[in-house]
Design an enzyme around this catalytic site. Structure first.
Site, PDB file in Angstrom:
ATOM      1  N   SER A  81       1.221  -1.084   0.009  1.00 15.00           N
ATOM      2  CA  SER A  81       0.238   0.146  -0.018  1.00 15.00           C
ATOM      3  C   SER A  81       1.143   1.310  -0.433  1.00 15.00           C
ATOM      4  O   SER A  81       2.334   0.541  -0.166  1.00 15.00           O
ATOM      5  CB  SER A  81      -1.156   0.081   1.033  1.00 15.00           C
ATOM      6  OG  SER A  81      -0.531   0.057   2.769  1.00 15.00           O
ATOM      7  N   GLU A 110      -3.736  10.689  -9.617  1.00 16.60           N
ATOM      8  CA  GLU A 110      -5.005   9.731  -9.605  1.00 16.60           C
ATOM      9  C   GLU A 110      -6.077   9.438  -8.066  1.00 16.60           C
ATOM     10  O   GLU A 110      -5.227  10.396  -7.821  1.00 16.60           O
ATOM     11  CB  GLU A 110      -4.401   8.388 -10.116  1.00 16.60           C
ATOM     12  CG  GLU A 110      -3.679   7.726 -11.144  1.00 16.60           C
ATOM     13  CD  GLU A 110      -2.882   6.507 -10.884  1.00 16.60           C
ATOM     14  OE1 GLU A 110      -3.554   5.565 -10.245  1.00 16.60           O
ATOM     15  OE2 GLU A 110      -1.655   5.759 -11.063  1.00 16.60           O
ATOM     16  N   LYS A 112      -7.575   8.524  -5.269  1.00 14.83           N
ATOM     17  CA  LYS A 112      -7.568   7.477  -4.324  1.00 14.83           C
ATOM     18  C   LYS A 112      -9.392   6.725  -4.589  1.00 14.83           C
ATOM     19  O   LYS A 112      -9.520   7.346  -3.747  1.00 14.83           O
ATOM     20  CB  LYS A 112      -7.112   7.769  -3.410  1.00 14.83           C
ATOM     21  CG  LYS A 112      -6.807   6.693  -1.952  1.00 14.83           C
ATOM     22  CD  LYS A 112      -5.981   7.268  -1.178  1.00 14.83           C
ATOM     23  CE  LYS A 112      -5.263   5.560   0.285  1.00 14.83           C
ATOM     24  NZ  LYS A 112      -6.565   5.559   0.291  1.00 14.83           N
ATOM     25  N   ASP A 114     -11.875   4.545  -2.981  1.00 13.00           N
ATOM     26  CA  ASP A 114     -12.078   3.988  -1.229  1.00 13.00           C
ATOM     27  C   ASP A 114     -12.949   2.781  -1.389  1.00 13.00           C
ATOM     28  O   ASP A 114     -14.128   2.856  -1.521  1.00 13.00           O
ATOM     29  CB  ASP A 114     -13.099   5.131  -0.465  1.00 13.00           C
ATOM     30  CG  ASP A 114     -12.505   5.217   0.542  1.00 13.00           C
ATOM     31  OD1 ASP A 114     -11.713   4.215   1.360  1.00 13.00           O
ATOM     32  OD2 ASP A 114     -13.567   5.678   1.556  1.00 13.00           O
ATOM     33  N   ARG A 133      -5.695  -7.977  -1.576  1.00 13.98           N
ATOM     34  CA  ARG A 133      -4.409  -8.048  -1.003  1.00 13.98           C
ATOM     35  C   ARG A 133      -3.570  -8.801  -0.106  1.00 13.98           C
ATOM     36  O   ARG A 133      -3.162  -9.442   0.293  1.00 13.98           O
ATOM     37  CB  ARG A 133      -4.399  -6.073  -0.512  1.00 13.98           C
ATOM     38  CG  ARG A 133      -2.860  -5.533  -0.050  1.00 13.98           C
ATOM     39  CD  ARG A 133      -3.475  -4.148  -0.516  1.00 13.98           C
ATOM     40  NE  ARG A 133      -2.843  -3.616   1.337  1.00 13.98           N
ATOM     41  CZ  ARG A 133      -1.782  -4.115   1.543  1.00 13.98           C
ATOM     42  NH1 ARG A 133      -0.798  -3.897   1.865  1.00 13.98           N
ATOM     43  NH2 ARG A 133      -2.237  -3.309   3.484  1.00 13.98           N
ATOM     44  N   GLU A 167      -8.871  -1.419  -8.071  1.00 14.02           N
ATOM     45  CA  GLU A 167     -10.020  -1.174  -7.178  1.00 14.02           C
ATOM     46  C   GLU A 167     -10.660  -1.720  -7.380  1.00 14.02           C
ATOM     47  O   GLU A 167     -11.445  -1.648  -8.976  1.00 14.02           O
ATOM     48  CB  GLU A 167      -9.489   0.140  -6.551  1.00 14.02           C
ATOM     49  CG  GLU A 167      -9.830   0.735  -5.516  1.00 14.02           C
ATOM     50  CD  GLU A 167      -8.719   0.468  -4.108  1.00 14.02           C
ATOM     51  OE1 GLU A 167      -8.004  -0.256  -4.547  1.00 14.02           O
ATOM     52  OE2 GLU A 167      -9.400   0.986  -3.088  1.00 14.02           O
ATOM     53  N   TYR A 219      -4.795   0.211 -11.708  1.00 20.33           N
ATOM     54  CA  TYR A 219      -3.863   1.846 -11.970  1.00 20.33           C
ATOM     55  C   TYR A 219      -3.381   1.243 -11.919  1.00 20.33           C
ATOM     56  O   TYR A 219      -2.134   1.616 -11.172  1.00 20.33           O
ATOM     57  CB  TYR A 219      -4.663   2.407 -10.352  1.00 20.33           C
ATOM     58  CG  TYR A 219      -5.320   1.362  -9.172  1.00 20.33           C
ATOM     59  CD1 TYR A 219      -4.162   1.251  -8.423  1.00 20.33           C
ATOM     60  CD2 TYR A 219      -6.241   2.219  -8.885  1.00 20.33           C
ATOM     61  CE1 TYR A 219      -3.612   0.686  -7.584  1.00 20.33           C
ATOM     62  CE2 TYR A 219      -6.759   0.802  -7.882  1.00 20.33           C
ATOM     63  CZ  TYR A 219      -5.378   0.325  -6.685  1.00 20.33           C
ATOM     64  OH  TYR A 219      -5.502  -0.339  -5.575  1.00 20.33           O
ATOM     65  N   LYS A 307      -4.763  11.995   2.072  1.00 18.43           N
ATOM     66  CA  LYS A 307      -5.905  12.053   2.060  1.00 18.43           C
ATOM     67  C   LYS A 307      -6.361  13.489   2.923  1.00 18.43           C
ATOM     68  O   LYS A 307      -5.836  13.502   3.017  1.00 18.43           O
ATOM     69  CB  LYS A 307      -5.519  11.345   3.183  1.00 18.43           C
ATOM     70  CG  LYS A 307      -4.787   9.788   3.460  1.00 18.43           C
ATOM     71  CD  LYS A 307      -6.791   8.957   3.354  1.00 18.43           C
ATOM     72  CE  LYS A 307      -6.214   7.751   3.525  1.00 18.43           C
ATOM     73  NZ  LYS A 307      -6.777   6.919   4.576  1.00 18.43           N
ATOM     74  N   CYS A 401     -10.184  12.416  43.380  1.00 21.09           N
ATOM     75  CA  CYS A 401      -9.818  10.669  42.488  1.00 21.09           C
ATOM     76  C   CYS A 401     -11.845  10.041  42.182  1.00 21.09           C
ATOM     77  O   CYS A 401     -12.084  10.095  43.578  1.00 21.09           O
ATOM     78  CB  CYS A 401      -9.252  10.284  42.968  1.00 21.09           C
ATOM     79  SG  CYS A 401      -9.041   8.384  41.864  1.00 21.09           S
ATOM     80  N   CYS A 404     -10.743   6.752  44.504  1.00 19.15           N
ATOM     81  CA  CYS A 404     -10.662   6.030  45.911  1.00 19.15           C
ATOM     82  C   CYS A 404     -11.112   7.705  46.178  1.00 19.15           C
ATOM     83  O   CYS A 404     -10.640   7.569  47.595  1.00 19.15           O
ATOM     84  CB  CYS A 404      -9.349   5.787  45.886  1.00 19.15           C
ATOM     85  SG  CYS A 404      -7.916   7.419  44.809  1.00 19.15           S
ATOM     86  N   CYS A 419      -3.607  11.210  40.381  1.00 17.32           N
ATOM     87  CA  CYS A 419      -4.405  10.263  41.576  1.00 17.32           C
ATOM     88  C   CYS A 419      -2.781  10.147  42.519  1.00 17.32           C
ATOM     89  O   CYS A 419      -2.625   9.102  42.166  1.00 17.32           O
ATOM     90  CB  CYS A 419      -5.291   9.027  41.927  1.00 17.32           C
ATOM     91  SG  CYS A 419      -5.856   8.330  43.179  1.00 17.32           S
ATOM     92  N   CYS A 424      -4.855   3.170  44.537  1.00 17.52           N
ATOM     93  CA  CYS A 424      -5.563   3.251  44.218  1.00 17.52           C
ATOM     94  C   CYS A 424      -6.266   2.669  43.330  1.00 17.52           C
ATOM     95  O   CYS A 424      -6.075   1.781  42.549  1.00 17.52           O
ATOM     96  CB  CYS A 424      -6.115   4.504  42.729  1.00 17.52           C
ATOM     97  SG  CYS A 424      -7.431   4.846  42.011  1.00 17.52           S
TER      98      CYS A 424
HETATM   99  S1  IVH Z   1      -1.334   2.008  -5.879  1.00 17.69           S
HETATM  100  C1  IVH Z   1       2.024  -0.227  -5.701  1.00 17.69           C
HETATM  101  N1  IVH Z   1      -3.608   3.813  -7.052  1.00 17.69           N
HETATM  102  O1  IVH Z   1      -4.877   3.282  -2.028  1.00 17.69           O
HETATM  103  C2  IVH Z   1       0.983   0.755  -5.983  1.00 17.69           C
HETATM  104  N2  IVH Z   1      -3.412   2.524  -4.859  1.00 17.69           N
HETATM  105  O2  IVH Z   1      -3.094   2.819  -0.256  1.00 17.69           O
HETATM  106  C3  IVH Z   1       0.351   0.382  -4.944  1.00 17.69           C
HETATM  107  N3  IVH Z   1      -5.813   3.090  -3.931  1.00 17.69           N
HETATM  108  O3  IVH Z   1      -3.507  -0.493  -1.138  1.00 17.69           O
HETATM  109  C4  IVH Z   1      -1.186   1.481  -4.852  1.00 17.69           C
HETATM  110  N4  IVH Z   1      -6.695   4.645  -5.746  1.00 17.69           N
HETATM  111  O4  IVH Z   1      -6.388  -0.227  -2.596  1.00 17.69           O
HETATM  112  C5  IVH Z   1      -3.343   2.794  -5.688  1.00 17.69           C
HETATM  113  N5  IVH Z   1      -5.525   5.297  -8.107  1.00 17.69           N
HETATM  114  C6  IVH Z   1      -5.042   4.035  -6.562  1.00 17.69           C
HETATM  115  C7  IVH Z   1      -5.583   3.846  -6.073  1.00 17.69           C
HETATM  116  C8  IVH Z   1      -4.730   3.131  -4.646  1.00 17.69           C
HETATM  117  C9  IVH Z   1      -7.279   3.768  -4.634  1.00 17.69           C
HETATM  118  C10 IVH Z   1      -6.222   2.208  -2.995  1.00 17.69           C
HETATM  119  C11 IVH Z   1      -5.271   0.732  -2.474  1.00 17.69           C
HETATM  120  C12 IVH Z   1      -3.653   0.979  -2.029  1.00 17.69           C
HETATM  121  C13 IVH Z   1      -4.401   1.905  -0.942  1.00 17.69           C
HETATM  122  C14 IVH Z   1      -3.049   2.691  -0.907  1.00 17.69           C
END
Ligand code: IVH
Length: 667
Positions: A81, A110, A112, A114, A133, A167, A219, A307, A401, A404, A419, A424
């Protein structure tokens, strides 16, 4: 017969193509009626001529396969990850770090997604397996359910053998519909798209998964060089060309400014997207550069996950209650009206200390914001003053406290209230919990609530009582939820803990300022508790990383008559007081795995690598078999390498092995 086979093939082509146009390209080319007619024709032919049946047939999209348990699939290359970052400065640091290594990178940005990551394998253009995974090295075989996901091609547009990763997710609308149905049936609602996707893919019956309307974005191409691909962006295009669904927002950017633009744009677009995202992923585009940057033991160095800022929700501060820790520290805790933040229900949040509450100006009954980023512990944000009604109650710090009733003390230079009563009950319970905990004596079966119960029943009031617990065997087996077996197990693990190496006991005693690391360093250096007890403050201060305060703490602990008595009692009870040598260190990638090292490696000799593997709890052997988990391959590796490839065993090349051991601080 040949005519029939060619019609079967033709129908499958038509249906696959129609499916691709509809689901991947979102551009239907035939009507639903036409599609159904072809599908029915194919179903009939397959029923009549079972010899032409094929697991990859479009008729199998509806599911029907039921498995009795998930088997495991070992990833040929570990599924890593990404490191999370939470602000723009950390993205700049990432870019600077790469530049400092002498590169001038372009990046691919890209979304991310969920959901949950998946690895898909194809042989000669045909889908053969899908895996989660898992722990990164080994995942669960979810092939039967993956076959029902319409955007996963069963046949790709080139006759290649390939693994791709991406994903699996559930769209927002699908979740809303599913929850609507569930509510009607009186079933609990699924909390978010990610949980819903994960729950759907973990169904034994693929008919259920088929109904969940899961989707994918692909991806990652783990072996791009095998396909003559030089950049990640090309890899994305190649995968798209093969028929995979890639995300239309993927963007190649020139530099950090491009990354920031992408993040801002997507932050704004986030709510309009038909699926959940929790951030943006940034990857170095050039694959040669990626290779040179390599990996840490957990993450690639060429990518990060940014994030989005924590989601925030409002709730009511119902009350503030206090807990008393092992050292007597008083922690105020917010009791909240339960709220869901980032998918989990929050009822409590720490308020740290009285000062923190005053600074935030919290009153009981206030509406406050709670935020939580990813898996991070929820935090109280701010008071919504505009929501005050006048009925809120001022917060008043307690003076005694709550357990006690001893008057609390406040250390002069500290914000904490404590305390001071060593007897206690709350302090005693928490000290016992600490003693038995995983990082200290690691006594299985003696967790928080068990200790609390045994304390209240009077079975365990002090550390030595743990080792005398067997005297209560008769009473224990009578307790609800206990039986002979679990009591025996508990008493055995108490007995086993007597053999622990010194550092565990040292952490368990709870000397202020001594955590696992210092405990280990002291045990390594002085070997026995007797020697440690003799040290003067001066000798202690001379030890690396031990300052005056800690030295004093240690000295006073070992010179306190109660503690001396405790240690003597424990000695009499047979608890080991000596350092026993290196403990095996756990590592996700190594512990419990079987390794074969072959070929010449530059960073260490084969013997050295083997002893490193053993240090981290892995085992080594000289021949490759089905049982081998990882083969580390150096230069001029011969038949063992070929065999590992044939058996589909995970292979680490020199660079990968080097970076794993480097990150462990071994080279
Ligand atoms: S790349 C070595 N690309 O986010 C490449 N991950 O912590 C590893 N995820 O476990 C992943 N969108 O489940 C990548 N565009 C994206 C993603 C993506 C979601 C998730 C994936 C991964 C975690 C990254």
């Amino acid at each position: 017969m040949d005519n029939i086979k060619s019609r079967v093939d033709e129908l499958r082509n038509i249906l696959n193509e129609a499916n691709y146009n509809y689901y991947v390209l979102d551009n239907p080319t035939i009507t639903d009626q036409e599609f159904d007619a072809y599908l029915r024709e194919l179903e009939n032919l397959e029923a009549k001529y079972p010899e032409y049946d094929d697991a990859n047939s479009p008729t199998k999209r509806v599911g029907g396969m039921v498995i009795d348990k998930f088997s495991k699939i070992t990833h040929k290359i570990p599924m890593l990850s990404l490191p999370d970052v939470f602000n723009e400065d950390e993205i700049r640091d990432f870019d600077e770090r790469i530049r400092k290594s002498g590169f001038n990178p372009e990046y691919v940005c890209e979304l991310k997604i969920d959901g949950l990551s998946v690895s898909l394998r194809y042989e000669n253009g045909k889908f053969i397996s899908g895996a989660t995974r898992g722990n990164g090295v080994e995942g669960e075989d979810i092939t039967h359910n993956v076959r029902t996901i319409k955007t996963v091609p069963m046949i790709i547009k080139d006759n290649v053998s390939i693994e791709v990763r991406g994903e699996i997710y559930m769209g927002k609308e699908t979740l809303a519909k599913l929850n609507f149905e569930r509510e009607k049936e009186g079933l609990p609602k699924l909390q978010n798209c990610r949980n819903a996707a994960a729950g759907s893919i973990r169904q034994l019956d693929s008919k259920v998964a088929a109904k969940r309307n899961l989707d994918t974005f692909i991806y990652h191409l783990p072996n791009p060089l095998d396909y003559g691909i030089k950049t990640h962006y090309e890899a994305l295009e190649y995968m798209k060309k093969l028929g995979f669904k890639t995300n239309p927002n993927n963007r190649l950017v020139k530099d950090i400014n491009g990354i920031m633009d992408f993040i801002h744009e997507m932050g704004e677009k986030r709510d309009e997207l038909p699926y959940d995202i929790d951030g943006v992923v940034v990857k170095v585009n050039d694959l040669e550069m990626q290779k040179k940057l390599g990996f840490t033991s957990k993450f690639p160095r060429w990518a990060i996950a940014y994030k989005f800022p924590a989601t925030e929700v409002l709730t009511k501060l119902e009350d503030i209650i206090f807990t008393v820790g092992r050292t007597g520290r008083i922690t105020p805790n917010a009791v909240l009206s339960p709220v869901i933040v980032s998918g989990s229900t929050i009822r409590r949040a720490t308020l740290h200390n009285a000062e923190y509450i005053y600074e935030k100006g919290l009153k009981i009954g206030d509406t406050i914001s709670i935020h939580k980023a990813g898996d991070v512990i929820p935090e109280v944000g701010e008071v919504k003053l505009e929501r005050r009604t006048g009925n809120e109650k001022d917060f008043v710090m307690i003076t005694n406290c709550p357990i006690c009733n001893t008057p609390l003390v406040k250390d002069e230079d500290k914000t904490d209230h404590r305390c001071p009563n060593e007897k206690c009950p709350s302090r005693m319970i928490n000290s016992l919990i600490h003693f038995a905990s995983k990082g200290a004596m690691n006594i299985l079966g003696l967790g928080d609530s068990v200790i609390e119960d045994f304390f209240n029943l009077g079975f365990i009031r002090s550390i030595p009582d743990i080792y005398n617990l067997y005297n209560h065997r008769e009473d224990l087996v009578e307790l609800e939820g206990y039986g002979n077996k679990s009591v025996n197990q508990l008493l055995d693990s108490i007995d086993d803990s007597k053999l622990n190496s010194l550092e565990r006991l040292l952490s368990g005693l709870g000397i202020t300022g001594i955590g696992d690391k210092t405990a280990l360093a002291l045990s390594k250096k002085f070997k026995t508790i007797d020697r440690l007890m003799e040290l003067s403050v001066e000798e202690l201060t001379n030890i690396k990383d031990i300052g005056a305060t800690l030295a004093n703490n240690i000295y006073s602990f070992f010179n306190d008559s109660n503690n001396i008595e405790l240690i003597n009692t424990l000695k009499e009870l047979g608890i080991n007081m000596e350092y026993k040598g290196e403990e095996e260190i756990n590592n996700e990638l190594i512990t419990g795995k079987k390794f074969v090292v072959t070929g010449t490696l530059d960073f260490a000799s084969r013997d050295e690598i083997e002893s490193l593997i053993e240090k981290y709890g892995g085992s080594t052997s000289s021949s490759v078999s089905k049982k081998t988990d990882v083969v580390i391959v150096g230069r001029n590796a011969g038949s063992k390498y070929t065999k590992a490839m044939e058996l589909g065993i995970t292979i680490w090349d020199e660079e990968q092995a080097r970076s794993i051991f480097k990150d462990l601080g071994e080279i």
